[in-house]
Design a protein around this motif. Structure first.
Motif, PDB file in Angstrom:
ATOM      1  N   CYS A  22     -22.773  48.758  92.611  1.00  0.00           N
ATOM      2  CA  CYS A  22     -22.609  47.300  92.671  1.00  0.00           C
ATOM      3  C   CYS A  22     -21.462  46.921  93.604  1.00  0.00           C
ATOM      4  N   LEU A  82     -23.901  36.308 101.221  1.00  0.00           N
ATOM      5  CA  LEU A  82     -23.304  35.974  99.920  1.00  0.00           C
ATOM      6  C   LEU A  82     -24.324  36.131  98.797  1.00  0.00           C
ATOM      7  N   PHE A  83     -25.565  35.750  99.071  1.00  0.00           N
ATOM      8  CA  PHE A  83     -26.649  35.919  98.108  1.00  0.00           C
ATOM      9  C   PHE A  83     -26.821  37.403  97.779  1.00  0.00           C
ATOM     10  N   ASP A  84     -26.832  38.249  98.812  1.00  0.00           N
ATOM     11  CA  ASP A  84     -26.952  39.691  98.594  1.00  0.00           C
ATOM     12  C   ASP A  84     -25.760  40.230  97.810  1.00  0.00           C
ATOM     13  N   SER A  96     -24.043  38.673  95.722  1.00  0.00           N
ATOM     14  CA  SER A  96     -24.129  38.213  94.332  1.00  0.00           C
ATOM     15  C   SER A  96     -24.887  39.199  93.448  1.00  0.00           C
ATOM     16  N   VAL A 139     -22.303  41.578  92.229  1.00  0.00           N
ATOM     17  CA  VAL A 139     -21.409  40.930  91.260  1.00  0.00           C
ATOM     18  C   VAL A 139     -22.152  40.705  89.943  1.00  0.00           C
ATOM     19  N   ILE A 140     -23.348  40.144  90.033  1.00  0.00           N
ATOM     20  CA  ILE A 140     -24.134  39.867  88.824  1.00  0.00           C
ATOM     21  C   ILE A 140     -24.513  41.167  88.122  1.00  0.00           C
TER      22      ILE A 140
END
Length: 169
Positions: free
Chosen positions: A117, A139-141, A143, A146-147
């Motif tokens: 991650c 940023l989406f990737d 995430s 992070v998620i």
């Protein structure tokens, strides 16, 4: 009082969620072209309010969908790379069966997942600009890392609790 049994159930629940998410992520990598064409059409119809709020999203999705259609028509063998991506997600999901069965003995898999991650962040920040990926998409990737780390950190905490509970018994 928290029992070893209830902690184990919680661990298995969250690992199960994590496995399902990895499997879905893998399975959805197979039909990328049709998925992106569908998303592109949705942004022109029922998802138009989203497209209006984020116009760069619609243009990026349209660009990717057009590229995937072109690849499908002219170079279908390039999709073999995303087939391997899908397979990798499925294999990674299978790896989490070990801690599902015996979390304490296989807690290293959770640590390995956390490392993966964290590794998403430099990969996106290095490869993204090289591949001309828009900042928002990077940023989406990121995430996903992070998620993904959130349940893994919680699972790691629960495994520590389970270890302490079983040592006290």
């Amino acid at each position: 009082m928290v029992t070893a049994s209830s902690t184990l159930k919680r661990i298995r629940f969250w690992i199960g969620i994590f496995i399902v998410c990895l499997l879905l992520s893998g399975i959805t990598a197979f039909p990328l072209t049709s998925e992106l064409v569908w998303v592109s059409a949705a942004l022109d119809s029922w998802l138009a309010p989203v497209a209006d709020m984020i116009p760069a999203l619609e243009s990026w999705i349209d660009r990717v969908a057009a590229a995937l259609r072109d690849v499908s028509e002219r170079y279908p063998f390039l999709h073999y790379g995303t087939d391997w991506l899908a397979f990798a997600h499925i294999v990674i999901a299978v790896a989490f069966y070990g801690p599902f069965q015996d979390p304490v003995r296989n807690k290293w898999v959770i640590d390995w997942g956390l490392i993966a991650c964290v590794g998403i962040i430099p990969l996106a920040l290095i490869a993204g600009p090289l591949r001309e990926i828009p900042w928002g998409w990077m940023l989406f990737d990121i995430s996903f890392g992070v998620i993904g780390a959130i349940p893994l950190l919680y699972i790691r905490h629960l495994i520590g609790r389970l270890e302490r509970t079983t040592q006290e018994s």
